[in-house]
Design a protein around this motif. Structure first.
Motif, short mmCIF file in Angstrom:
data_model
loop_
_atom_site.label_atom_id
_atom_site.label_comp_id
_atom_site.label_asym_id
_atom_site.label_seq_id
_atom_site.Cartn_x
_atom_site.Cartn_y
_atom_site.Cartn_z
N LYS A 82 29.53 55.89 32.14
CA LYS A 82 28.22 56.07 32.78
C LYS A 82 28.05 57.48 33.30
N SER A 83 29.11 58.07 33.80
CA SER A 83 29.03 59.43 34.34
C SER A 83 28.76 60.46 33.25
N VAL A 84 29.46 60.35 32.12
CA VAL A 84 29.29 61.32 31.03
C VAL A 84 27.98 61.08 30.28
N ASP A 85 27.59 59.82 30.12
CA ASP A 85 26.31 59.45 29.50
C ASP A 85 26.15 60.07 28.11
N ALA A 86 27.16 59.91 27.27
CA ALA A 86 27.08 60.41 25.89
C ALA A 86 26.41 59.37 25.00
N ASP A 87 25.94 59.82 23.85
CA ASP A 87 25.30 58.92 22.88
C ASP A 87 26.33 58.18 22.04
N VAL A 88 27.47 58.82 21.82
CA VAL A 88 28.53 58.24 20.99
C VAL A 88 29.84 58.37 21.76
N ILE A 89 30.56 57.27 21.86
CA ILE A 89 31.85 57.25 22.55
C ILE A 89 32.93 56.98 21.51
N VAL A 90 33.86 57.91 21.36
CA VAL A 90 34.99 57.76 20.44
C VAL A 90 36.25 57.57 21.27
N MET A 91 37.01 56.54 20.95
CA MET A 91 38.17 56.19 21.77
C MET A 91 39.42 56.00 20.93
N GLN A 92 40.55 56.42 21.47
CA GLN A 92 41.85 56.15 20.87
C GLN A 92 42.67 55.28 21.84
N GLU A 93 43.61 54.54 21.29
CA GLU A 93 44.55 53.71 22.03
C GLU A 93 43.88 52.52 22.70
N LEU A 94 42.95 51.89 21.99
CA LEU A 94 42.38 50.61 22.38
C LEU A 94 43.10 49.54 21.56
N GLU A 95 43.31 48.35 22.16
CA GLU A 95 44.12 47.35 21.47
C GLU A 95 43.36 46.56 20.40
N LYS A 96 42.16 46.11 20.70
CA LYS A 96 41.49 45.20 19.76
C LYS A 96 39.98 45.30 19.87
N ARG A 97 39.31 44.72 18.87
CA ARG A 97 37.86 44.82 18.74
C ARG A 97 37.13 44.15 19.90
N GLU A 98 37.69 43.02 20.41
CA GLU A 98 36.99 42.29 21.48
C GLU A 98 36.79 43.14 22.72
N GLN A 99 37.62 44.15 22.91
CA GLN A 99 37.46 45.01 24.07
C GLN A 99 36.15 45.80 24.03
N LEU A 100 35.62 46.03 22.83
CA LEU A 100 34.34 46.72 22.75
C LEU A 100 33.23 45.90 23.41
N TYR A 101 33.29 44.58 23.26
CA TYR A 101 32.32 43.73 23.93
C TYR A 101 32.49 43.80 25.45
N ASP A 102 33.76 43.83 25.90
CA ASP A 102 34.02 43.94 27.33
C ASP A 102 33.46 45.23 27.89
N ILE A 103 33.67 46.32 27.17
CA ILE A 103 33.17 47.62 27.62
C ILE A 103 31.64 47.61 27.63
N PHE A 104 31.05 47.10 26.55
CA PHE A 104 29.59 47.03 26.47
C PHE A 104 29.02 46.27 27.66
N ASN A 105 29.60 45.13 27.99
CA ASN A 105 29.08 44.32 29.09
C ASN A 105 29.28 44.97 30.44
N ARG A 106 30.23 45.88 30.55
CA ARG A 106 30.43 46.61 31.81
C ARG A 106 29.36 47.65 32.06
N VAL A 107 28.82 48.22 30.98
CA VAL A 107 27.91 49.36 31.16
C VAL A 107 26.47 49.05 30.79
N CYS A 108 26.20 47.92 30.10
CA CYS A 108 24.85 47.70 29.56
C CYS A 108 23.81 47.55 30.64
#
Length: 329
Positions: A82-108
């Protein structure tokens, strides 16, 4: 060829020879598009489920890892996004796809719908515990993965695939190559062989994209410091990096300014010195501006270094700083 776990999802609906760019990419004569990109190695960001392929310290609740600590990490990651407010977030060292939903729900809930990260993709090879991911405000048109199989070079260690993610930005497209190269564990000289193979793979695909007049850039954790890449001065006197392989390609790096000075702060603090191992690379036809090592927040210590994550007490963020920039094409 190793099996790759891969997901492409519209999150919004699921949320409860040297190649040198000529400067003439597709849509060159139309109005330029600009996107803000943040790249961040999250440092072993596992979820709270014990699946058996986690690193030892995250492998069971008795090791100290828990749902409460995972929720805390998610909350802090959301703060940074939320602080950086970028259009595209690229991440390394994430374990699994379901975490993307968790992240989305934290910031949406903190953005207008038009600014939510409604699209995402994740890639992890079967012999790896962690992978790479992209969250985007722009539709993801297609995703490819490119892996290395070099049995002739000796026993190949686990390595992440090169992700090729095509974003649709208005009437234009831009290709993002997401990298997480082999670390220097086991010795920098011995592991350099594998980083060289990954460099060759990236150079080949970048060169092909440039020859096809595609808008393109690469980013990620390359585990190779800026001064370990071969540099050349181009005809304009600017410093380019030569990515080498069967096909060599010249790219710009925003770690260098137009005078050849290096950005004063690195993205990784190691043995009391800055390292610049997280990178953006792009041909000269693409404009990289407003490059920033993001450290204006609690993820930076009082001395200005990354506040890494400590499992024992569940505090901290990552041993890398996020880096961001604007990509115009």
């Amino acid at each position: 060829m190793k099996r790759i776990e891969f997901i492409l999802m519209p999150l919004l609906f699921l949320s409860s020879c040297a190649c040198v760019a000529s400067g003439k990419g597709s849509g060159f004569f139309s109005e330029r598009k600009s996107i803000k990109v943040m790249d961040w190695n999250l440092e072993t960001f596992f979820d709270a489920n014990f699946d058996g392929d986690e690193y030892t310290e995250f492998s069971k609740s008795t090791a100290g890892w828990s749902l409460q600590k995972y929720d805390g990490r998610l909350e802090r990651l959301g703060q940074v996004i939320k602080s950086v407010d970028a259009d595209v977030i690229v991440m390394q060292e994430l374990e699994k796809r379901e975490q993307l939903y968790d992240i989305f729900n934290r910031v949406c809930s903190n953005f207008k719908i038009s600014k939510n990260y409604s699209y995402g993709t994740f890639c992890r090879q079967s012999d790896s515990s962690i992978g790479c991911a992209v969250l985007s405000r722009f539709p993801i048109k297609r995703v490819l993965t490119h892996s290395i199989d070099c049995k002739s070079k000796g026993e190949q260690p686990p390595m992440r695939a090169l992700m090729e993610v095509v974003l649709s930005v208005g009437e234009k497209e831009i290709t993002v190559f997401v990298n997480h190269w082999k670390s220097k564990s086991g010795g920098p000289e011995k592991s350099e062989l594998w980083r060289n193979q990954q460099e060759s793979l990236l150079a080949r695909h970048l060169c092909c994209a440039i020859e096809e007049n595609r808008n393109v850039f690469a980013c990620g954790d390359f585990n190779r410091n800026l001064d370990e890449f071969k540099t050349v001065k181009n005809d304009s006197g600017l410093i380019d990096i030569e990515l080498r392989g069967r096909k060599n390609v010249l790219v710009q790096s925003p770690w260098y300014d137009i005078y050849g000075n290096v950005y004063p702060v690195g993205s990784y603090w190691y043995r009391d010195a800055w390292e610049r191992i997280d990178h953006y690379f792009a041909p000269r036809g693409t404009v990289i501006s407003n490059f920033t090592v993001e450290r204006d927040g609690p993820w930076a210590s009082e001395s200005g270094t990354p506040v890494r994550y400590y499992l024992r007490d569940g505090t901290g963020y990552s041993d890398h700083f996020p880096i961001s920039c604007n990509i115009s094409f």
